[in-house]
Design a protein around this motif. Structure first.
Motif, short mmCIF file in Angstrom:
data_model
loop_
_atom_site.label_atom_id
_atom_site.label_comp_id
_atom_site.label_asym_id
_atom_site.label_seq_id
_atom_site.Cartn_x
_atom_site.Cartn_y
_atom_site.Cartn_z
N ILE A 239 41.90 32.91 26.49
CA ILE A 239 41.91 34.38 26.40
C ILE A 239 42.53 34.97 27.68
O ILE A 239 42.13 36.02 28.16
N GLU A 242 43.71 38.65 27.59
CA GLU A 242 42.60 39.60 27.63
C GLU A 242 42.02 39.70 29.04
O GLU A 242 41.66 40.80 29.49
N THR A 245 44.37 41.77 31.14
CA THR A 245 44.22 43.18 30.81
C THR A 245 42.99 43.78 31.48
O THR A 245 43.03 44.89 32.02
#
Length: 337
Positions: A239, A242, A245
């Protein structure tokens, strides 16, 4: 990529493997001719206790002794009051057995290790056991016992337990895994480490137990319990976009000197989020190696950060992907199984 070599240094010291027991002849003498009870026979040719990081490990299958027996020999052969760094290697059948008895032995020897400042649990390489097969357990008793530790590292995530704890002196904390359990990640985030400057988490993949989501990292990203953190690595993750971000707006980033989002499946989306989020020009280094960035994005990262003096690591290394006929794309973290 797998971990194929034992640690070469730890705690700022070169690693030294504590020797296996000497073979004995049938008459009870050791191979060098000294009798079984000769204390010097087990102590010669050993380095000064404070000069190395001592690595203690046994074979998983045909060892002459258990890890606990190896540790007992170590306590007898070395002035352990001077030992500053200790590396726990392979214990018997680490794919089936957790380190509970190893931890118990270390805790029982607390008073004989007053100078211990660096401890690593499970320096186990692929020929001994794959990283995601290393069976762990509850490891926080080591932190609770050794209050003077400044560096603590762990390899392997299977059955790893890390309930919230507090440690007043710890400066560096590392978890190497192909899959770090979400509950352990939450425990790390809920812990208080007022002196911690370096946190390194290999989050891994869900296939090997790495089921953490970005929300589990929230306490780490705020940095409230990590007031002195200057290096943060959230890497080896499926991930990774993510995470990137979330980092783009995370309060902790503003006071970091180095940030590491390497070894995962970082793509242009994650890199773009970092670049369009809060400023990163204050960083001394940004590590993105083993990534899935396009050449255009790599140039964009360089153009944005190199003029500010940020040292970048952007190599794709051995990042590979499988493209299925149905359009499915499979990307892989650097260290999985």
């Amino acid at each position: 990529m797998s971990i194929g070599d034992h640690m070469k240094e730890f705690g700022g010291l070169p690693a030294f493997a504590f020797p296996e027991p000497e073979k004995k002849k049938k008459d009870g003498k050791k191979k060098d001719g000294k009798k079984k009870g000769d204390e010097k026979a087990g102590k010669k040719n050993l380095p000064a206790a404070r000069s190395v990081a001592w690595r203690l490990g046994v074979s998983s299958w045909d060892s002459k002794e258990t890890w606990e027996e190896c540790f007992a020999r170590f306590l007898d052969a070395v002035d352990t009051t001077q030992v500053e760094a200790l590396i726990v290697g392979q214990w018997t059948e680490s794919y089936d057995n957790g380190p509970e008895s190893v931890i118990e032995a270390l805790i029982a020897a607390k008073d004989r290790l007053p100078a211990l400042r660096s401890l690593f649990l499970a320096d186990i390489v692929m020929e001994e056991n794959e990283i995601s097969w290393i069976k762990q357990g509850r490891i926080t008793p080591l932190l609770e016992t050794f209050a003077e530790l400044e560096e603590f590292g762990v390899r392997g995530g299977q059955d790893l337990e890390f309930p919230p704890t507090r440690h007043e002196r710890l400066r560096k904390l590392t978890f190497e895994s192909g899959g770090l359990p979400a509950e352990a990640v939450r425990g790390i985030g809920a812990s208080d480490f007022p002196e911690l400057t370096h946190l390194d988490l290999w989050l891994g993949t869900s296939e090997y137990g790495g089921d953490a989501v970005v929300e589990d990292l929230a306490p780490i990203l705020t940095g409230t319990r990590l007031p002195k953190l200057t290096h943060l690595a959230l890497r080896n993750s499926e991930i990774q976009d993510e995470i990137a971000t979330a980092l783009s707006a995370a309060p902790v980033v503003a006071r970091l000197e180095s940030l590491d989002v390497s070894m995962g499946v970082l793509s242009d989306d994650g890199a773009a989020a970092l670049l369009t989020g809060q400023p990163l020009s204050h960083l001394k280094s940004l590590d993105m190696h083993h990534n899935y960035l396009t050449d255009a994005m790599r140039e964009r990262v360089r153009a944005a950060l190199e003029p500010a003096g940020v040292a970048l690591s952007l190599d794709a290394d051995d990042a590979e992907q499988d493209d299925e006929e149905d359009g499915t794309v499979w990307r892989f973290v650097a260290v999985g199984e």
